[in-house]
Scaffold this active site. Structure first.
Site, PDB file in Angstrom:
ATOM      1  N   CYS A 116      41.163  58.355  62.598  1.00  0.00           N
ATOM      2  CA  CYS A 116      40.872  58.747  61.929  1.00  0.00           C
ATOM      3  C   CYS A 116      40.682  59.214  60.604  1.00  0.00           C
ATOM      4  CB  CYS A 116      40.966  60.598  62.269  1.00  0.00           C
ATOM      5  SG  CYS A 116      42.149  61.006  62.859  1.00  0.00           S
TER       6      CYS A 116
ATOM      7  N   LYS B 213      34.457  22.208  42.191  1.00  0.00           N
ATOM      8  CA  LYS B 213      33.568  21.009  41.733  1.00  0.00           C
ATOM      9  C   LYS B 213      33.561  19.607  42.104  1.00  0.00           C
ATOM     10  CE  LYS B 213      32.731  22.875  37.590  1.00  0.00           C
ATOM     11  NZ  LYS B 213      33.440  22.855  35.642  1.00  0.00           N
TER      12      LYS B 213
ATOM     13  N   MET C 166      37.564  28.473  32.763  1.00  0.00           N
ATOM     14  CA  MET C 166      38.927  27.731  32.555  1.00  0.00           C
ATOM     15  C   MET C 166      38.071  26.681  31.973  1.00  0.00           C
ATOM     16  SD  MET C 166      40.749  27.048  35.813  1.00  0.00           S
ATOM     17  CE  MET C 166      39.976  26.629  37.092  1.00  0.00           C
TER      18      MET C 166
ATOM     19  N   TYR D 120      37.453  53.416  68.753  1.00  0.00           N
ATOM     20  CA  TYR D 120      36.668  53.381  67.696  1.00  0.00           C
ATOM     21  C   TYR D 120      37.167  53.647  66.593  1.00  0.00           C
ATOM     22  CZ  TYR D 120      37.787  58.446  68.068  1.00  0.00           C
ATOM     23  OH  TYR D 120      38.803  59.672  68.542  1.00  0.00           O
TER      24      TYR D 120
ATOM     25  N   THR E 161      46.604  58.350  60.881  1.00  0.00           N
ATOM     26  CA  THR E 161      47.514  57.081  59.688  1.00  0.00           C
ATOM     27  C   THR E 161      47.896  58.105  58.566  1.00  0.00           C
ATOM     28  OG1 THR E 161      45.047  56.057  59.475  1.00  0.00           O
ATOM     29  CG2 THR E 161      46.453  55.199  61.257  1.00  0.00           C
ATOM     30  N   ASN E 162      47.312  58.808  57.460  1.00  0.00           N
ATOM     31  CA  ASN E 162      47.568  58.961  56.622  1.00  0.00           C
ATOM     32  C   ASN E 162      48.686  59.635  56.469  1.00  0.00           C
ATOM     33  OD1 ASN E 162      45.285  58.527  55.380  1.00  0.00           O
ATOM     34  ND2 ASN E 162      44.656  60.319  54.639  1.00  0.00           N
ATOM     35  N   ASP E 163      49.049  61.170  57.257  1.00  0.00           N
ATOM     36  CA  ASP E 163      50.209  61.093  58.186  1.00  0.00           C
ATOM     37  C   ASP E 163      51.844  60.571  58.739  1.00  0.00           C
ATOM     38  OD1 ASP E 163      51.110  63.875  57.334  1.00  0.00           O
ATOM     39  OD2 ASP E 163      49.082  64.510  58.316  1.00  0.00           O
TER      40      ASP E 163
ATOM     41  N   GLU F   3      50.137  61.237  64.837  1.00  0.00           N
ATOM     42  CA  GLU F   3      50.577  61.227  63.517  1.00  0.00           C
ATOM     43  C   GLU F   3      52.272  61.341  63.231  1.00  0.00           C
ATOM     44  OE1 GLU F   3      48.414  64.179  61.003  1.00  0.00           O
ATOM     45  OE2 GLU F   3      48.666  65.604  62.966  1.00  0.00           O
TER      46      GLU F   3
ATOM     47  N   SER G 116      43.654  60.322  68.739  1.00  0.00           N
ATOM     48  CA  SER G 116      43.666  59.730  67.270  1.00  0.00           C
ATOM     49  C   SER G 116      44.140  59.087  66.210  1.00  0.00           C
ATOM     50  CB  SER G 116      42.533  60.878  66.526  1.00  0.00           C
ATOM     51  OG  SER G 116      42.405  59.930  65.559  1.00  0.00           O
TER      52      SER G 116
ATOM     53  N   HIS H 184      44.401  47.806  30.917  1.00  0.00           N
ATOM     54  CA  HIS H 184      44.607  49.741  31.721  1.00  0.00           C
ATOM     55  C   HIS H 184      43.137  49.982  32.428  1.00  0.00           C
ATOM     56  CE1 HIS H 184      45.042  54.027  30.475  1.00  0.00           C
ATOM     57  NE2 HIS H 184      46.235  53.511  31.334  1.00  0.00           N
TER      58      HIS H 184
ATOM     59  N   ARG I 295      36.613  18.321  33.103  1.00  0.00           N
ATOM     60  CA  ARG I 295      35.965  19.488  33.948  1.00  0.00           C
ATOM     61  C   ARG I 295      37.079  20.433  34.445  1.00  0.00           C
ATOM     62  NH1 ARG I 295      30.153  18.216  36.598  1.00  0.00           N
ATOM     63  NH2 ARG I 295      29.896  20.711  36.450  1.00  0.00           N
TER      64      ARG I 295
ATOM     65  N   ARG J 128      27.216  24.730  43.710  1.00  0.00           N
ATOM     66  CA  ARG J 128      28.312  25.210  44.485  1.00  0.00           C
ATOM     67  C   ARG J 128      27.574  26.892  45.133  1.00  0.00           C
ATOM     68  NH1 ARG J 128      30.461  27.611  38.750  1.00  0.00           N
ATOM     69  NH2 ARG J 128      28.503  28.039  38.435  1.00  0.00           N
TER      70      ARG J 128
ATOM     71  N   GLY K 182      33.564  30.861  33.955  1.00  0.00           N
ATOM     72  CA  GLY K 182      34.097  31.185  32.699  1.00  0.00           C
ATOM     73  C   GLY K 182      35.072  31.516  32.579  1.00  0.00           C
TER      74      GLY K 182
HETATM   75  P1  ADP Z   1      31.700  25.905  34.013  1.00  0.00           P
HETATM   76  O1  ADP Z   1      32.841  25.254  35.116  1.00  0.00           O
HETATM   77  O2  ADP Z   1      32.039  26.108  32.869  1.00  0.00           O
HETATM   78  O3  ADP Z   1      30.336  25.422  34.267  1.00  0.00           O
HETATM   79  P2  ADP Z   1      31.264  22.756  33.921  1.00  0.00           P
HETATM   80  O4  ADP Z   1      32.158  21.112  34.180  1.00  0.00           O
HETATM   81  O5  ADP Z   1      30.414  22.780  34.899  1.00  0.00           O
HETATM   82  O6  ADP Z   1      31.373  23.987  33.601  1.00  0.00           O
HETATM   83  O7  ADP Z   1      30.628  22.017  32.586  1.00  0.00           O
HETATM   84  C1  ADP Z   1      29.870  22.414  31.320  1.00  0.00           C
HETATM   85  C2  ADP Z   1      28.730  22.812  31.222  1.00  0.00           C
HETATM   86  O8  ADP Z   1      28.273  21.102  30.310  1.00  0.00           O
HETATM   87  C3  ADP Z   1      27.831  22.450  32.561  1.00  0.00           C
HETATM   88  O9  ADP Z   1      26.743  22.658  32.332  1.00  0.00           O
HETATM   89  C4  ADP Z   1      27.773  20.863  33.436  1.00  0.00           C
HETATM   90  O10 ADP Z   1      26.313  20.663  33.573  1.00  0.00           O
HETATM   91  C5  ADP Z   1      27.345  20.016  31.625  1.00  0.00           C
HETATM   92  N1  ADP Z   1      28.503  19.171  31.468  1.00  0.00           N
HETATM   93  C6  ADP Z   1      29.509  18.954  32.274  1.00  0.00           C
HETATM   94  N2  ADP Z   1      29.472  17.210  33.194  1.00  0.00           N
HETATM   95  C7  ADP Z   1      28.487  16.823  31.850  1.00  0.00           C
HETATM   96  C8  ADP Z   1      28.404  15.804  31.893  1.00  0.00           C
HETATM   97  N3  ADP Z   1      29.083  13.965  32.185  1.00  0.00           N
HETATM   98  N4  ADP Z   1      27.462  14.530  31.494  1.00  0.00           N
HETATM   99  C9  ADP Z   1      26.376  16.095  30.678  1.00  0.00           C
HETATM  100  N5  ADP Z   1      26.621  16.742  30.918  1.00  0.00           N
HETATM  101  C10 ADP Z   1      27.743  17.719  31.350  1.00  0.00           C
HETATM  102 MG    MG Z   2      29.562  24.122  35.631  1.00  0.00          MG
HETATM  103 MG    MG Z   3      47.682  65.081  59.504  1.00  0.00          MG
END
Ligand code: ADP
Ligand code: MG
Ligand code: MG
Length: 981
Positions: free
Chosen positions: A933, A41, A122, A953, A868-870, A846, A865, A475, A111, A355, A120
């Site tokens: 193989c 970011k 962090m 191969y 590699t399993n054995d 093998e 050939s 799990h 951020r 990104r 989602g």
């Molecule tokens: P994530 O990586 O979970 O997308 P972000 O750090 O990108 O989290 O931010 C979450 C949301 O907040 C995003 O939609 C982002 O565009 C918005 N956001 C982050 N910083 C600012 C800012 N300085 N002004 C306005 N919106 C922001």
């Molecule tokens: Mg984001």
């Molecule tokens: Mg064998």
């Protein structure tokens, strides 16, 4: 996956600074090459800033600072805080606002952002710097009371949840209550007054739950938020995600502090997320969503249904045009599809993130191919853009995306995409009932809050697994992946009620037995049955194009392991250039052949011994054994000749490697323990019923129960065609004693034979080349069948290219002697058929000793050939079945081994044997053809190794052929690149 193919344009001074202990970079100081320091970011924000795009000013605290924080036991590294304050002052200057200044407050977002995007996983806090004073300032400054209170309530809730660890419900519930009371459908329907009220209520909630005041000092807020972001790197969610995606744990996350811009200032404001191409299909068109009068998190959190980005064209034409141009520019700049976040504050566009976008398998392939056609990428770059695993995914049956779009109202929720694939079945909430449902012929999705080893039988009975709790290494996830079952894990929005046998998702209730569909590739859960589509390789035109480029780049050939003509045909359609392994014994296992095979085996040793005697010395038994044995062999010879002819036809003009019989003979016979059980039961039954021809079922049952326990007794009763008598009543049924006696005699004979062949350690016993030397008639028969099959196909005008492969050679003499025996058979067939067939003799490497003496062995082989399993089993000293069941998975979990060596070739150890085998083999015979193989032949990482050691191969299962074509090309490209460096 590669993101930026372009060479990083890192300047000398920046490179030095990175190692200079500098802990903060302003956006102007960074660039795209500094991912590992600034996170994805931060690097993106810096790159956009330097490209002159509208990015709100800010700075990035480095990943090194995060690591230092951890090393110091969660203490900010020395100097960091002063540096943060200095950078805040700089921001104040740049923006003309004051952090905590009620007259003109500066607000920021804090951020997270690691080097690899972890969507989602962090945390981020928006509107930081607000307090009761600065809110007033915001009102005075903007004249927009509603906006200010909206920002306030958002901030308190976000800060409470993310920094102070309160639950989302703590805020969501009172918020929903208020909306309900105010009869407001959407949060945009709330008035300034109501928003103020809820914001203050939130602050009280924080006070109650944390037993402390809501922190009002902006710098205190900032410090807590920075720490919270650092801490989220080691949160369970993030940890599990990294485990699943094999991201190292010591990379750390950066923290970005960004001046806030506001999408919630009215209808000329908004926020959105967009991809430069459709991440589902790869189609070249802006794809995304936006919301007017909203803040960033709203789009993702789904508080209101956003509009399609295309609607922005009409609503805000100027901003749209500007955004479109920026999107194009960024895609061109990064030479990859971008995932963009933006905010519009009163008609002014701001870019907040760029990104490389995550994409589905079909999109990945289409985008790679399109970008070559657009002149953006070279073919080699396109090949490197696609993950071989995506090809596997593309070829699995999957849900029809078009149908999904139409069924959005049936979407029950989303969890972690823990194990890929599409599954439809009845929702069943208990493993025993799952087994029962399966036995009743119903497809099952096992739904559990979480799974434990007690649920495994239910998972085995299921088409897919869904859990409400647990991450990517829970799990459920681990086991489902190991079974190849689609799994969605940790779908926390589902409320599963075991006693009621139902689950609730929002207002929808799914009762046990109702159909649901889960998509382990995306994590989506649907009510009802989503249609699936079988992948049709022939229809995947972009894939065909990409693979044709791969074929130009790779050096390794790709062959397939196939035992039957239909597998061979499929492999050939997938692009296989030969058959690297036909396991002839699979043909023996076919039901209608097994009796013949058994007759052959039961007489094999006796007949072989008898044949060694002079004719005059043979007893009648000897003659009988020979006759039965030869007759069975002759029958099998005819069948195998047909089999091989079929394979040669399917592979006309391409080599077909046929391995002579490999497993120990008793593998074709019933298991010893079972036979012991059955003969004992039969004998006991006969004894219990004395000499009479009628049988007292009650008596038999009693006796059996005493001897074997209830369950086995019931089984024996069924086998004897006896029904258990009613309680108390003594029923009597006729029983055919003579049939039982006959069966007992047969089973006892079989038992003796099996007993005689029993080995302590069959894997290391009489099998492979050793068996061929002890009982040569079987391999002689197979050799004749191969040559005769080839001669027949040659007579049809086709070109069979048989390669006869001798397994398990550990000493050169084994091979030399076997070859002598078999060459004589070849000569016989060539003579009788009159067809000249181009054939080869070769061996598997093998057994470790085979690799160590590969030079001697090569003198007598035209090809090698690697099995590699054995080789892995014998090199590690593991028996695979025991190891995988008992300790190997734990070894991998506990990182005693980096990977399961049966899946990924152990380059450091077993790889040395391979390398040595190649070097010694080629030293003795320069153009020795060498392949692999084992299962590793279809694993991309192992394929790279095979490329590196110079194999000719790899041979893998037919479905893996396309994967191997791509992986072989990637290996070739990667090794050229390292050589060029
Ligand atoms: P994530 O990586 O979970 O997308 P972000 O750090 O990108 O989290 O931010 C979450 C949301 O907040 C995003 O939609 C982002 O565009 C918005 N956001 C982050 N910083 C600012 C800012 N300085 N002004 C306005 N919106 C922001
Ligand atoms: Mg984001
Ligand atoms: Mg064998």
């Amino acid at each position: 996956m590669a993101t930026t193919a372009r060479k990083p344009r890192k300047t000398a001074s920046k490179a030095r600074a990175e190692s200079n202990g500098k802990l903060i970079y302003t956006f102007a100081e960074g660039d795209a090459s500094m991912r590992s320091t600034l996170g994805g970011k931060g690097a993106g924000l810096a790159e956009m800033t330097n490209a002159g795009l509208p990015v709100p000013p800010g700075f990035t605290i480095t990943t090194q600072a995060c690591n230092a924080y951890y090393e110091a036991g969660k203490e900010l590294p020395p100097g960091l805080w002063d540096d943060v304050v200095a950078h805040m002052k700089e921001l104040e200057q740049q923006t003309g606002k004051g952090f905590g200044d009620p007259a003109n407050p500066l607000l920021v977002s804090v951020r997270s952002g690691a080097a690899f995007s972890m969507p989602g996983m962090m945390d981020t806090v928006l509107n930081l710097g607000l307090n009761p004073d600065t809110v007033q300032g915001l009102i005075a400054l903007t004249g927009n009371e509603r906006f200010a209170w909206d920002a306030w309530r958002r901030f308190v809730a976000m800060f409470g949840r993310i920094v102070l660890d309160l639950k989302a419900e703590d805020f969501d519930e009172p918020f929903d209550e208020l909306k309900h009371k105010a009869k407001a459908k959407l949060d945009t329907d709330l008035t300034a007054e109501q928003l103020r009220e809820i914001g203050n209520r939130f602050a009280e909630i924080v006070k109650e739950k944390t037993q402390g005041e809501f922190p009002t000092d902006p710098y205190r807020q900032l410090e807590l938020a920075v720490r919270a972001v650092f801490d989220s790197w080691f949160g369970k969610r993030a940890h599990d995600y990294r485990e699943f995606n094999k991201i190292p744990h010591d990379l750390g996350t950066a923290v970005n502090v960004v001046t806030m811009v506001f999408g919630n200032m009215g209808d000329d404001s908004g926020t959105g997320v967009a991809f430069t191409r459709d991440p589902n299909t790869g189609e070249k068109a802006l794809y995304g969503e936006y919301l007017t009068n909203a803040q960033g998190e709203d789009v993702v959190a789904g508080v209101r249904t956003p509009d399609k980005i295309s609607q922005m064209r009409d609503a805000m034409p100027e901003v749209y045009t500007q955004f479109e141009a920026i999107a194009q520019r960024l895609e061109g700049h990064y030479r990859d599809m971008q995932d963009l976040e933006f905010t519009i504050e009163r008609g002014t566009l701001y870019m907040l993130q760029t990104r490389s976008g995550k994409r589905t398998a079909p999109a990945a392939i289409k985008i790679a191919v399109d970008m070559v056609n657009e002149g953006v990428l070279t073919k080699e770059e396109a090949i490197q853009r696609v993950d071989p695993a995506q090809i596997v995914q593309l070829l699995l049956p999957r849900f029809d995306d078009a149908a999904k779009e139409k069924m959005t109202d049936q979407l029950l929720g989303k969890g972690l995409n823990a194990s890929p694939g599409a599954a439809v079945g009845q929702a069943i909430f208990d493993p025993d009932r799952a087994v029962a449902a399966k036995e009743g012929g119903h497809p099952v999705i096992l739904v559990r809050v979480e799974t434990s080893p007690d649920d495994v039988h239910g998972m085995l009975a299921a088409k897919g697994v869904l859990t409400a709790r647990g991450g990517a290494t829970s799990h459920a996830a681990v086991v489902a992946r190991s079974m190849g079952l689609p799994c969605v894990a940790g779908a926390e929005s589902l409320k599963i009620d075991y006693p009621k046998r139902e689950m609730r998702a929002g207002s929808v209730t799914v009762r046990e037995g109702e159909l649901i569909s889960i998509d382990g590739t995306t994590g989506e859960i649907y009510a009802g049955e989503l249609p699936t589509i079988e992948a049709r390789f022939e229809d995947e035109h972009d894939l065909a194009t990409l693979l044709s480029w791969a074929d130009e780049s790779r050096r390794l050939q790709v062959w397939a392991n196939a035992d039957y003509p239909r597998d061979a045909e499929r492999a050939r359609a997938f692009g296989a250039q030969g058959i690297g392994l036909c396991r002839t014994e699979h043909m023996f296992f076919e039901e209608d052949r097994l009796p013949t095979v058994r007759r052959m085996i039961l007489n094999a040793h006796a007949a072989t011994a008898a044949k060694a005697k002079a004719d005059a010395d043979r007893t009648d038994d000897d003659r009988a054994a020979i006759a039965t044995f030869d007759a069975a062999l002759a029958e099998l010879e005819k069948l195998q000749t047909d089999d091989f002819a079929g394979l040669f036809r399917a592979m006309d003009g391409l080599p077909v490697v046929i391995r002579l019989i490999d497993p120990p003979l008793h593998e074709f016979l019933p298991a010893y323990d079972e036979l012991v059980g059955e003969t004992t039961r039969l004998r006991t039954t006969l004894e219990l019923t004395g000499g009479s021809n009628g049988v007292d079922a009650g008596l038999v049952q009693q006796g059996l129960v005493k001897l074997f326990g209830k369950k086995d007794a019931a089984r024996a009763m069924r086998r004897l065609n006896l029904s258990a008598p009613e309680e108390g009543a003594a029923a009597s049924e006729p029983m055919d004693r003579s049939a039982l006696e006959r069966e007992l005699t047969e089973k006892t004979e079989l038992l003796h034979a099996v007993e005689a062949m029993r080995e302590q350690n069959p894997m290391l016993g009489l099998r492979g080349v050793r068996l061929g030397l002890m009982v040569p008639d079987v391999v002689k028969m197979q050799t004749r069948a191969i040559l005769a099959g080839a001669a027949r196909v040659a007579a049809e005008g086709l070109t069979p290219l048989p390669e006869i492969m001798i397994p398990l050679v550990g000493h050169v003499n084994e091979l030399r002697e076997t070859r002598e025996i078999l060459e004589a058979e070849v000569a016989r067939i060539v003579e009788t058929s009159g067809q000249q067939v181009d054939y080869k003799f070769g061996t598997m490497i093998e057994v470790p000793r085979g690799a160590l003496t590969a030079d001697e062995i090569a003198e007598h082989a035209e090809f090698f050939s690697f099995g590699t399993n054995d080789l892995t089993q014998m090199g590690f000293g593991y028996s695979r079945d025991d190891a995988e069941g008992k300790f190997l998975m734990q070894y991998v979990d506990r990182k005693i081994l980096p990977e399961n060596p049966f899946q990924v070739l152990d380059a450091a150890g077993i790889g040395q044997l391979v390398r040595m085998g190649v070097e010694k083999g080629r030293a003795a015979k320069k153009d020795l053809k060498i392949g692999i193989c084992g299962e590793h032949g279809g694993d991309p990482q192992s394929i790279a190794f095979c490329h590196e050691v110079g194999l000719n191969y790899v041979s893998c299962s037919p479905f893996r052929v396309p994967v191997a074509r791509l992986a072989a090309a990637q290996a070739a490209i990667a090794s050229t690149e390292t050589r060029d460096k």
